[in-house]
Design an enzyme around this catalytic site. Structure first.
Site, mmCIF file in Angstrom:
data_model
loop_
_atom_site.group_PDB
_atom_site.id
_atom_site.type_symbol
_atom_site.label_atom_id
_atom_site.label_comp_id
_atom_site.label_asym_id
_atom_site.label_seq_id
_atom_site.Cartn_x
_atom_site.Cartn_y
_atom_site.Cartn_z
ATOM 1 N N GLU A 1 -3.577 4.085 13.549
ATOM 2 C CA GLU A 1 -3.329 5.308 12.806
ATOM 3 C C GLU A 1 -3.391 6.396 13.755
ATOM 4 O OE1 GLU A 1 -3.174 7.314 8.471
ATOM 5 O OE2 GLU A 1 -4.795 5.770 9.215
ATOM 6 N N HIS B 1 -3.888 7.502 5.874
ATOM 7 C CA HIS B 1 -4.104 6.199 5.313
ATOM 8 C C HIS B 1 -5.435 5.661 5.321
ATOM 9 C CE1 HIS B 1 -2.759 2.601 3.295
ATOM 10 N NE2 HIS B 1 -2.876 1.796 4.412
ATOM 11 N N PHE C 1 0.811 -3.383 3.713
ATOM 12 C CA PHE C 1 1.035 -4.782 4.309
ATOM 13 C C PHE C 1 2.715 -5.122 4.505
ATOM 14 C CE2 PHE C 1 -2.785 -6.641 1.958
ATOM 15 C CZ PHE C 1 -3.689 -6.272 3.044
ATOM 16 N N CYS D 1 1.025 -1.115 0.049
ATOM 17 C CA CYS D 1 -0.101 -0.017 -0.230
ATOM 18 C C CYS D 1 0.729 1.421 -0.050
ATOM 19 C CB CYS D 1 -0.867 -0.036 1.227
ATOM 20 S SG CYS D 1 -2.040 -1.525 1.177
ATOM 21 N N LYS E 1 -10.005 7.367 1.052
ATOM 22 C CA LYS E 1 -10.437 6.130 0.899
ATOM 23 C C LYS E 1 -12.028 5.996 1.304
ATOM 24 C CE LYS E 1 -6.025 3.626 1.586
ATOM 25 N NZ LYS E 1 -5.301 4.819 1.838
ATOM 26 N N HIS F 1 -9.831 1.607 -1.466
ATOM 27 C CA HIS F 1 -8.481 1.374 -1.136
ATOM 28 C C HIS F 1 -7.871 0.974 -2.286
ATOM 29 C CE1 HIS F 1 -4.891 0.509 0.446
ATOM 30 N NE2 HIS F 1 -4.972 -0.016 1.648
#
Length: 421
Positions: free
Chosen positions: A324, A313, A409, A172, A345, A350
């Site tokens: 986060e 994010h 990830f 990502c 997002k 995403h």
């Protein structure tokens, strides 16, 4: 700072191109963001009647065939026409006429793209042709088209760009890292101009099933797709997969000024860390995402209290949004609660490896429209997510410095700082 004794040249953004679930083109994307539109809807293109997850944020109003020579249409993944359209707009926006570039100009422009899945959806389709049939539909270029590296090559070949042609694939964080990598090449004097950003198109049956197997997707909003992506909300339940391309022209500041180019912003800082913890799950302290943001701010020579906007994010998963938030409080000390922040997002889903590039587009939107895009579907925030996420409606603001945050990830974390010139 990003521009230092070791990296003497300033790096600015002079062109932008977008192909997104809420609009084709930069102006349409910005308009969709500021109008709080959602690009999430029921999946088209394959049968989802028996699938647990029936929704995604797709780019539907896009003539992908127009971007390709008829001979190439069966030989490239969907990411290629998405990237071509975004790149074409970015180059035109930066006043680089692709049909009239000199050899010197072509050698001066490189390509660095970020992608998570690359040609994975294309590979899935080709395997279906081989094992289900009809095999005559399979492409003879299945292998090169399936590799990530072929994506940047397609752009280089399409526009005749002879500078370096690279792909960054770090999950990502891919496009954030790609943009920083491209900027560093300019700062070090290795290239004058770079075409950089991100593209992903992971909406295919096998990929969707794989994400669902990890239990990271929401399956509670199939009947109300526009409400499905809800970062920081108390009732959030998972990711909505998205797709799209966001590509930029990066340029040496002196080079841009010499040709009287318009400048959107300067890239001033970058930071990256790794939790070294788990394949897909974040370490709950938030220490390393926080440190990535701190490194970016230090690289930019920017104090936490000087940041006017943070693009988050914000995946809409229960754990990630909470972590986060914790990381933001660490990174910005006592200033976190004072800074408006939002998750793109919530509107576009995403888009995997293109996430950072999409977030950069939203930050540029905030700078140049004097409107901070909202986090939609945020009616009742999670008590553990208690920062200012600009809920549901765009907000007027003067944004001079912005930070874009990405978490991926493999425990990867990246952040970019940009400043209005």
């Amino acid at each position: 700072m990003f521009r230092s004794l070791k990296r003497p040249r300033r790096v600015v953004i002079t062109g932008m191109g977008c192909v997104t679930p809420i609009g084709i083109g930069r102006e349409a994307f910005w308009r969709g963001l500021c109008n709080a539109e959602s690009g999430v809807r029921r999946i088209e293109g394959f049968d989802v009647s028996k699938a647990a997850v029936k929704i995604a944020a797709q780019v539907l109003d896009f003539d992908w065939q127009a971007e390709l020579n008829p001979k190439d249409r069966k030989h490239v993944p969907r990411t290629v026409p998405l990237a071509l359209a975004a790149a074409r707009e970015a180059l035109a926006d930066a006043n680089y006429p692709t049909n009239d570039l000199s050899l010197e100009q072509r050698r001066a422009i490189g390509v660095v793209l970020g992608t998570g899945g690359g040609g994975l959806a294309f590979t899935e389709q080709q395997y279906e042709y081989w094992y289900v049939g009809p095999t005559y539909k399979a492409s003879v270029y299945t292998i090169p088209a399936s590799t990530h590296g072929g994506l940047s090559s397609e752009l280089s070949m399409a526009f005749g760009l002879r500078g370096l042609s690279h792909i960054v694939s770090t999950g990502c964080t891919s496009s954030t890292d790609a943009i920083a990598y491209a900027a560093q090449h300019i700062a070090l004097g290795r290239q004058d101009v770079m075409l950089s950003g991100g593209v992903d198109a992971p909406i295919a049956p096998g990929i969707m099933a794989g994400f669902n197997l990890m239990t990271v997707l929401t399956n509670e909003w199939n009947d109300e797709p526009h409400r499905a992506s809800r970062p920081f909300s108390k009732d959030r339940s998972g990711i909505v997969v998205g797709e799209g391309a966001w590509i930029y022209v990066l340029e040496d500041f002196g080079h841009a000024k010499a040709r009287h180019a318009k400048i959107y912003a300067e890239i001033t800082g970058y930071g990256a860390t790794c939790d070294a913890y788990h394949r897909v799950r974040l370490e709950e302290s938030g220490d390393e995402p926080a440190r990535a943001m701190q490194l970016a701010l230090e690289d930019a020579g920017t104090k936490p209290g000087e940041v006017d906007y943070v693009n988050l994010h914000g995946t809409s998963t229960v754990l990630n949004d909470k972590i986060e938030t914790t990381a933001l409080k660490q990174a910005f000390n006592g200033y976190a609660a004072r800074i408006p922040m939002s998750s793109t997002k919530s509107q576009i889903g995403h888009p995997q490896g293109a996430s950072g590039a999409a977030g950069l587009g939203a930050a540029l939107c905030a700078m140049h429209t004097n409107l901070i895009p909202p986090t939609i579907n945020l009616d009742e925030p999670d008590p553990a997510c208690d920062l200012d996420y600009v809920p549901n409606q765009a907000r007027e603001a003067n944004v001079r410095i912005a930070l874009c945050n990405c978490i991926g990830f493999g425990s990867k974390n990246s952040a970019l700082v940009i400043e209005k010139v």
